[in-house]
Design an enzyme around this catalytic site. Structure first.
Site, PDB file in Angstrom:
ATOM      1  N   GLN A 128      -2.046   2.663   9.933  1.00 35.93           N
ATOM      2  CA  GLN A 128      -0.769   2.742   9.198  1.00 35.93           C
ATOM      3  C   GLN A 128       0.273   3.546   9.973  1.00 35.93           C
ATOM      4  O   GLN A 128       1.468   3.337   9.797  1.00 35.93           O
ATOM      5  CB  GLN A 128      -0.990   3.404   7.824  1.00 35.93           C
ATOM      6  CG  GLN A 128      -1.726   2.554   6.811  1.00 35.93           C
ATOM      7  CD  GLN A 128      -3.216   2.810   6.833  1.00 35.93           C
ATOM      8  OE1 GLN A 128      -3.778   3.210   7.845  1.00 35.93           O
ATOM      9  NE2 GLN A 128      -3.881   2.572   5.723  1.00 35.93           N
ATOM     10  N   LYS A 138      -4.626   9.947   3.102  1.00 35.78           N
ATOM     11  CA  LYS A 138      -5.329   9.109   4.076  1.00 35.78           C
ATOM     12  C   LYS A 138      -6.342   9.903   4.885  1.00 35.78           C
ATOM     13  O   LYS A 138      -6.067  11.026   5.302  1.00 35.78           O
ATOM     14  CB  LYS A 138      -4.284   8.475   4.999  1.00 35.78           C
ATOM     15  CG  LYS A 138      -4.803   7.554   6.084  1.00 35.78           C
ATOM     16  CD  LYS A 138      -5.725   6.482   5.589  1.00 35.78           C
ATOM     17  CE  LYS A 138      -5.155   5.680   4.440  1.00 35.78           C
ATOM     18  NZ  LYS A 138      -6.205   4.861   3.752  1.00 35.78           N
ATOM     19  N   ARG A 192       0.866  -1.185   0.000  1.00 38.53           N
ATOM     20  CA  ARG A 192       0.000   0.000   0.000  1.00 38.53           C
ATOM     21  C   ARG A 192       0.898   1.229   0.000  1.00 38.53           C
ATOM     22  O   ARG A 192       2.113   1.141   0.111  1.00 38.53           O
ATOM     23  CB  ARG A 192      -1.005   0.003   1.164  1.00 38.53           C
ATOM     24  CG  ARG A 192      -0.639  -0.602   2.473  1.00 38.53           C
ATOM     25  CD  ARG A 192       0.430   0.104   3.263  1.00 38.53           C
ATOM     26  NE  ARG A 192       0.156   1.525   3.406  1.00 38.53           N
ATOM     27  CZ  ARG A 192       1.070   2.439   3.576  1.00 38.53           C
ATOM     28  NH1 ARG A 192       2.355   2.105   3.636  1.00 38.53           N
ATOM     29  NH2 ARG A 192       0.757   3.703   3.695  1.00 38.53           N
ATOM     30  N   GLY A 193       0.235   2.399  -0.107  1.00 35.28           N
ATOM     31  CA  GLY A 193       0.991   3.634  -0.307  1.00 35.28           C
ATOM     32  C   GLY A 193       1.070   3.854  -1.810  1.00 35.28           C
ATOM     33  O   GLY A 193       1.427   2.921  -2.558  1.00 35.28           O
ATOM     34  N   ASP A 227      -2.132  10.703  -2.232  1.00 36.35           N
ATOM     35  CA  ASP A 227      -2.537   9.693  -3.214  1.00 36.35           C
ATOM     36  C   ASP A 227      -2.884  10.305  -4.553  1.00 36.35           C
ATOM     37  O   ASP A 227      -2.829   9.641  -5.584  1.00 36.35           O
ATOM     38  CB  ASP A 227      -3.731   8.891  -2.678  1.00 36.35           C
ATOM     39  CG  ASP A 227      -3.247   7.960  -1.590  1.00 36.35           C
ATOM     40  OD1 ASP A 227      -3.048   8.442  -0.460  1.00 36.35           O
ATOM     41  OD2 ASP A 227      -3.007   6.783  -1.879  1.00 36.35           O
TER      42      ASP A 227
HETATM   43  O1  MRU Z   1      -4.596   3.206   2.255  1.00 37.32           O
HETATM   44  P1  MRU Z   1      -3.109   3.410   2.131  1.00 37.32           P
HETATM   45  O2  MRU Z   1      -2.342   2.866   3.285  1.00 37.32           O
HETATM   46  O3  MRU Z   1      -2.588   2.922   0.811  1.00 37.32           O
HETATM   47  O4  MRU Z   1      -2.950   4.994   2.150  1.00 37.32           O
HETATM   48  C1  MRU Z   1      -1.662   5.510   1.974  1.00 37.32           C
HETATM   49  C2  MRU Z   1      -1.569   6.984   2.121  1.00 37.32           C
HETATM   50  O5  MRU Z   1      -2.545   7.667   2.327  1.00 37.32           O
HETATM   51  C3  MRU Z   1      -0.214   7.574   1.907  1.00 37.32           C
HETATM   52  O6  MRU Z   1      -0.038   8.713   2.695  1.00 37.32           O
HETATM   53  C4  MRU Z   1      -0.029   7.959   0.431  1.00 37.32           C
HETATM   54  O7  MRU Z   1      -0.341   6.878  -0.400  1.00 37.32           O
HETATM   55  C5  MRU Z   1       1.347   8.426   0.133  1.00 37.32           C
HETATM   56  S1  MRU Z   1       2.552   7.156   0.232  1.00 37.32           S
HETATM   57  C6  MRU Z   1       4.048   7.854  -0.184  1.00 37.32           C
END
Ligand code: MRU
Length: 360
Positions: free
Chosen positions: A203, A255, A53-54, A244
């Site tokens: 997270q 997030k 994820r991320g 994202d």
């Molecule tokens: O749901 P996730 O854990 O994939 O969400 C991730 C985030 O919101 C991160 O802050 C974002 O993807 C940036 S990662 C460099």
């Protein structure tokens, strides 16, 4: 803490086994388990279930995953190969809707196929391999560059608050929002980092805290509703978050809970920095309201992590995975091609011009 997570690859192509290898992030911080994936359904599940994820890591995983699947396509003509490839690409693209890196990386892979119609299927497979590796290698450079720009905005001893995990675990290396901190440590800086636990999937508590603490960084986990108190105490000199998808006007989707942190930072006069690779900036999306927000299962709120359900059976639950910080709350957007400041419509355009010039 036995293991330094910085010594692991978050996402990689295992050339020997021809698999997509990832750290299973649903097992952290208790187990560091590497999964080797080759089946397209397993790759889709790994993205949907947040094993990987991320935004940047999702993009890299999708590119490598698509190569792993494409190399086994049994086709003797371009058209037959492309039909199967496109099916696989569209399926992987359906795993999550918000992080634009997923579509960006898959489109890059598709372009390789579309631009080489004259090539033999075996050559196309080799080109897809090379593109997936390039997407990963570029992410390492991008994150290091964001880290260096970010580091120029803070000083030794600063208190930094972050939300979710935008660290090495969310990218090919270093992270975006956590990259300035990791690079600062290489220079001997001592930051004090506060990680919001980040309900409902934790997270911050499970991943950022693990990543930072295992790298020897002074790390304090707080519940999301404690950020105001920590800021009021004067313990936070800067907020760094990832994203994202950034819209063309600078609205930054990240997030769930990020917009609240941005509002608090504004109230307390603390700079709020969004770290965004250009692969996360979507100039085709005009504003935050246009970004599709993923909604996830209710059980993540009512049951997950608890030994028994913690909300009445049958009650309504709303579980959006993301929100966006209005551009007016954002002090700067840090990209691999420099730091964009308001007004973002103009400064983000300039970032892309710089990128185009660098690739001339
Ligand atoms: O749901 P996730 O854990 O994939 O969400 C991730 C985030 O919101 C991160 O802050 C974002 O993807 C940036 S990662 C460099």
């Amino acid at each position: 803490m036995a293991e330094n997570i910085m010594n692991y690859e978050t996402v990689t192509l295992n050339e020997e086994k021809a698999t997509l290898d990832i750290i299973d992030q649903t097992q952290l911080p208790n187990h560091v388990e590497i999964l080797s994936l080759a089946d397209i359904k397993d790759i889709w599940d790994a993205i949907y279930l947040l094993k990987v994820r991320g935004a940047p890591a999702i993009g890299v995983a999708a590119a490598i995953g698509l190569y792993v699947v494409a190399k086994d396509i049994d086709a003797d003509s371009y058209d037959a190969f492309y039909a199967e490839f496109k099916k696989a690409k569209d399926y992987l693209a359906s795993a999550r809707p918000t992080a634009v890196n997923l579509f960006w990386a898959l489109d890059r892979m598709e372009n390789v196929v579309l631009m080489n119609k004259d090539k033999a299927v075996s050559d196309l497979k080799q080109l897809l391999h090379d593109e997936a590796i390039a997407i990963k290698e570029e992410d390492i450079w991008v994150c290091r560059s964001i880290g260096e720009y970010g580091l120029s905005l803070i000083k030794d001893g600063d208190g930094i608050l972050t939300h979710c995990n935008a660290g090495q675990l969310a990218t090919a290396k270093y992270g975006t929002a956590l990259a300035p901190i990791h690079l600062g440590v290489e220079k001997g800086y001592k930051f004090k980092v506060f990680t919001d636990e980040t309900r409902p999937l934790l997270q911050g508590a499970r991943l950022s805290a693990f990543e930072l603490y295992s790298h020897g960084i002074d790390t304090t986990v707080i519940c999301d509703n404690m950020a105001s108190q920590v800021m009021k105490n004067g313990w936070v000199q800067a907020v760094f978050v990832g994203c994202d998808r950034v819209a063309a006007n600078g609205d930054a989707c990240n997030k769930i809970g990020t917009s609240g942190v941005a509002i608090l930072a504004k109230y307390y006069g603390i700079p709020f920095y969004v770290c965004a690779p250009t692969s996360t900036i979507d100039m085709e999306t005009k504003q935050g309201e246009d970004i599709p927000i993923e909604e996830r299962p209710a059980k993540e709120v009512t049951d997950m992590w608890y030994t028994k359900r913690m909300a009445p059976e049958g009650v309504n639950v709303y579980n959006p995975a993301f929100d966006f910080a209005d551009n007016e709350l954002i002090t700067a957007i840090i990209t691999e091609y420099g730091i964009a400041r308001p007004p973002y419509k103009q400064s983000l355009k300039e970032i892309f011009e710089r990128k185009a010039n660098a690739h001339k």
